[in-house]
Scaffold this active site. Structure first.
Site, PDB file in Angstrom:
ATOM      1  N   HIS A 143      43.797  38.710  37.985  1.00 54.52           N
ATOM      2  CA  HIS A 143      43.784  37.246  38.088  1.00 54.52           C
ATOM      3  C   HIS A 143      45.114  36.665  37.590  1.00 54.52           C
ATOM      4  CE1 HIS A 143      41.648  33.204  37.603  1.00 54.52           C
ATOM      5  NE2 HIS A 143      42.792  33.028  36.979  1.00 54.52           N
ATOM      6  N   GLU A 144      45.542  37.107  36.401  1.00 57.44           N
ATOM      7  CA  GLU A 144      46.755  36.523  35.806  1.00 57.44           C
ATOM      8  C   GLU A 144      48.010  36.923  36.595  1.00 57.44           C
ATOM      9  OE1 GLU A 144      46.351  34.187  33.903  1.00 57.44           O
ATOM     10  OE2 GLU A 144      44.319  34.593  33.196  1.00 57.44           O
TER      11      GLU A 144
HETATM   12 NI    NI Z   1      44.027  31.403  36.438  1.00 55.86          NI
END
Ligand code: NI
Length: 201
Positions: A143-144
């Site tokens: 996600h990051e």
């Molecule tokens: Ni995010």
């Protein structure tokens, strides 16, 4: 150290491919990472990528916490700063799981992610590090690091009926009732849902 403003979905900075950091030891990068930590502490959140604070560079800061992963011990320094991280899947195994994003307040969605990834990055002192993450840790890393390539979680979703408001977590509550493993922070959305008894029985 300072608390930074968070860019929200629709701001172009979130869709740019962030620039590689030429010198991880640059004091400006350390200052940025410090501000990102302060911002996460202020919000009570776990992970942040530099483009989310309007800095289009390849820096991610995160922490693992028992509020995110059951069984993880609370440590004095849970912080990881990754400069120029590169994520590689270790298995082809993909699972759907619920995610939220500070840049998309008020929503959550069910996203397919690799269950095990390897990540290589540099530290603020320029050291090369290689790490592996599985389950929640693996999802967090994907996600990051997606933020560094201008990708937000809805862009990874394959079923947009699974995008819903935090205040109406119907599909999430359904998954919880089915006995699916739901992160503690997401379970709280269901606990706080006034309508849950009406819908879930
Ligand atoms: Ni995010």
């Amino acid at each position: 150290m300072a608390i930074r403003k968070i860019a929200r979905m629709g701001n172009p900075v979130l869709n740019w491919v962030a620039a590689k950091v030429a010198d991880p030891g640059d004091p400006e990068i350390a200052r940025l990472a410090g501000d990102m930590k302060d911002t996460l502490v202020d919000i009570g959140a776990f992970g942040l990528a530099a483009p989310q604070v309007f800095e289009s560079v390849r820096v991610v800061v995160y922490r693992l916490s028992p509020r995110l992963i059951e069984g993880v011990e609370e440590t004095a320094d849970p912080w990881v700063v990754m400069v120029n991280p590169v994520v590689t899947p270790v298995t082809d195994e993909v699972e759907l799981g619920w995610e939220r994003c500070l840049s998309i307040p008020g929503l959550h969605g069910k996203v397919p992610r690799h269950q095990r990834v390897r990540v290589s990055y540099q530290t603020l002192s320029g050291e090369d590090v290689s790490d592996e993450g599985e389950a929640v840790h693996s999802v967090l890393l994907q996600h990051e690091c997606d933020h560094l390539d201008g990708v937000l979680y809805p862009m990874r979703m394959t079923d947009l009926s699974m995008l819903e408001f935090d205040a109406e977590p119907g599909h999430l509550a359904h998954d919880l009732a089915k006995g699916e493993a739901i992160w503690p922070v997401h379970r709280k959305l269901v606990d706080d849902w006034p309508g849950r008894e009406q819908w879930m029985g």
